[in-house]
Motif scaffolding. Structure first.
Motif, PDB file in Angstrom:
ATOM      1  N   GLU A  32       0.833  -1.206   0.000  1.00  0.00           N
ATOM      2  CA  GLU A  32       0.000   0.000   0.000  1.00  0.00           C
ATOM      3  C   GLU A  32       0.862   1.249   0.000  1.00  0.00           C
ATOM      4  O   GLU A  32       0.574   2.216  -0.703  1.00  0.00           O
ATOM      5  CB  GLU A  32      -0.927   0.009   1.214  1.00  0.00           C
ATOM      6  CG  GLU A  32      -2.045  -0.999   1.131  1.00  0.00           C
ATOM      7  CD  GLU A  32      -2.868  -1.062   2.409  1.00  0.00           C
ATOM      8  OE1 GLU A  32      -2.825  -0.120   3.214  1.00  0.00           O
ATOM      9  OE2 GLU A  32      -3.558  -2.074   2.605  1.00  0.00           O
ATOM     10  N   ILE A  33       1.923   1.256   0.789  1.00  0.00           N
ATOM     11  CA  ILE A  33       2.822   2.409   0.855  1.00  0.00           C
ATOM     12  C   ILE A  33       3.493   2.639  -0.493  1.00  0.00           C
ATOM     13  O   ILE A  33       3.558   3.773  -0.987  1.00  0.00           O
ATOM     14  CB  ILE A  33       3.877   2.214   1.967  1.00  0.00           C
ATOM     15  CG1 ILE A  33       3.203   2.273   3.336  1.00  0.00           C
ATOM     16  CG2 ILE A  33       4.987   3.254   1.863  1.00  0.00           C
ATOM     17  CD1 ILE A  33       4.083   1.849   4.493  1.00  0.00           C
ATOM     18  N   ILE A  34       3.967   1.566  -1.120  1.00  0.00           N
ATOM     19  CA  ILE A  34       4.617   1.690  -2.428  1.00  0.00           C
ATOM     20  C   ILE A  34       3.625   2.205  -3.469  1.00  0.00           C
ATOM     21  O   ILE A  34       3.938   3.105  -4.252  1.00  0.00           O
ATOM     22  CB  ILE A  34       5.228   0.337  -2.862  1.00  0.00           C
ATOM     23  CG1 ILE A  34       6.417   0.003  -1.961  1.00  0.00           C
ATOM     24  CG2 ILE A  34       5.634   0.356  -4.335  1.00  0.00           C
ATOM     25  CD1 ILE A  34       6.921  -1.412  -2.094  1.00  0.00           C
ATOM     26  N   ASN A  35       2.406   1.659  -3.481  1.00  0.00           N
ATOM     27  CA  ASN A  35       1.385   2.124  -4.424  1.00  0.00           C
ATOM     28  C   ASN A  35       1.056   3.589  -4.210  1.00  0.00           C
ATOM     29  O   ASN A  35       0.842   4.329  -5.178  1.00  0.00           O
ATOM     30  CB  ASN A  35       0.124   1.266  -4.325  1.00  0.00           C
ATOM     31  CG  ASN A  35       0.323  -0.108  -4.913  1.00  0.00           C
ATOM     32  OD1 ASN A  35       1.228  -0.335  -5.704  1.00  0.00           O
ATOM     33  ND2 ASN A  35      -0.510  -1.054  -4.518  1.00  0.00           N
ATOM     34  N   LYS A  36       1.003   4.036  -2.961  1.00  0.00           N
ATOM     35  CA  LYS A  36       0.732   5.447  -2.661  1.00  0.00           C
ATOM     36  C   LYS A  36       1.824   6.332  -3.238  1.00  0.00           C
ATOM     37  O   LYS A  36       1.557   7.411  -3.769  1.00  0.00           O
ATOM     38  CB  LYS A  36       0.661   5.670  -1.149  1.00  0.00           C
ATOM     39  CG  LYS A  36      -0.710   5.633  -0.558  1.00  0.00           C
ATOM     40  CD  LYS A  36      -1.517   6.817  -1.003  1.00  0.00           C
ATOM     41  CE  LYS A  36      -2.689   7.019  -0.083  1.00  0.00           C
ATOM     42  NZ  LYS A  36      -3.859   7.452  -0.801  1.00  0.00           N
ATOM     43  N   GLN A  37       3.083   5.881  -3.143  1.00  0.00           N
ATOM     44  CA  GLN A  37       4.204   6.666  -3.643  1.00  0.00           C
ATOM     45  C   GLN A  37       4.206   6.739  -5.169  1.00  0.00           C
ATOM     46  O   GLN A  37       4.740   7.681  -5.735  1.00  0.00           O
ATOM     47  CB  GLN A  37       5.531   6.082  -3.150  1.00  0.00           C
ATOM     48  CG  GLN A  37       5.747   6.302  -1.668  1.00  0.00           C
ATOM     49  CD  GLN A  37       7.037   5.660  -1.168  1.00  0.00           C
ATOM     50  OE1 GLN A  37       7.594   4.787  -1.825  1.00  0.00           O
ATOM     51  NE2 GLN A  37       7.493   6.100  -0.019  1.00  0.00           N
ATOM     52  N   LEU A  38       3.613   5.759  -5.830  1.00  0.00           N
ATOM     53  CA  LEU A  38       3.563   5.744  -7.288  1.00  0.00           C
ATOM     54  C   LEU A  38       2.420   6.587  -7.854  1.00  0.00           C
ATOM     55  O   LEU A  38       2.364   6.816  -9.058  1.00  0.00           O
ATOM     56  CB  LEU A  38       3.440   4.299  -7.796  1.00  0.00           C
ATOM     57  CG  LEU A  38       4.637   3.394  -7.516  1.00  0.00           C
ATOM     58  CD1 LEU A  38       4.343   1.970  -7.976  1.00  0.00           C
ATOM     59  CD2 LEU A  38       5.891   3.923  -8.184  1.00  0.00           C
ATOM     60  N   GLU A  39       1.520   7.032  -6.990  1.00  0.00           N
ATOM     61  CA  GLU A  39       0.385   7.828  -7.453  1.00  0.00           C
ATOM     62  C   GLU A  39       0.860   9.166  -8.018  1.00  0.00           C
ATOM     63  O   GLU A  39       1.828   9.746  -7.542  1.00  0.00           O
ATOM     64  CB  GLU A  39      -0.591   8.094  -6.300  1.00  0.00           C
ATOM     65  CG  GLU A  39      -1.418   6.896  -5.937  1.00  0.00           C
ATOM     66  CD  GLU A  39      -2.440   7.201  -4.858  1.00  0.00           C
ATOM     67  OE1 GLU A  39      -2.603   8.371  -4.465  1.00  0.00           O
ATOM     68  OE2 GLU A  39      -3.084   6.237  -4.397  1.00  0.00           O
TER      69      GLU A  39
END
Length: 118
Positions: A32-39
């Motif tokens: 979830e943290i990685i996906n948030k950073q890719l937004e």
């Protein structure tokens, strides 16, 4: 002996033990943290870009030409290939049939970033 898998890490000479469920839970949190950073933020379009998108949508609808459709969803810019089936400029929506699954996708015009002929 327990059926639960256990993992041990050494950190500053302390041992911390995690069971398999806790490890999966921690992995989901990292994902979830990685996906948030890719937004990415939704791109802002000029009036000229919006007019061009509307023109291309209408032409694609009337000629049944295939298009590349780029839209913004959940922090990502997504491009799909397919056909425009319906456009309602006043209602701010359109229907797109994707090439892969041939599914009807109802979207708002405000989600669109770009529309180009293939």
């Amino acid at each position: 002996m327990s059926n639960t898998s256990r993992f041990t890490t050494t950190e500053n000479r302390r041992h911390t033990t995690y069971n398999a469920t806790e490890c999966r839970s921690n992995t989901l949190g990292l994902e979830e943290i990685i996906n948030k950073q890719l937004e990415v933020p939704q791109p802002l379009l000029t009036e000229e870009q919006i007019e061009q998108i509307n023109f291309t949508l209408i032409e694609a609808l009337h000629t049944n030409k295939q298009v590349y459709l780029t839209y913004y969803k959940k922090g990502q810019c997504i491009t799909e290939k397919g056909f425009i089936q319906f456009v309602d400029s006043l209602g701010n929506l359109f229907i797109f049939i994707d090439e892969v699954f041939e599914l009807k996708n109802k979207m708002t015009l405000s989600e669109l970033i770009d529309v180009r002929f293939t």
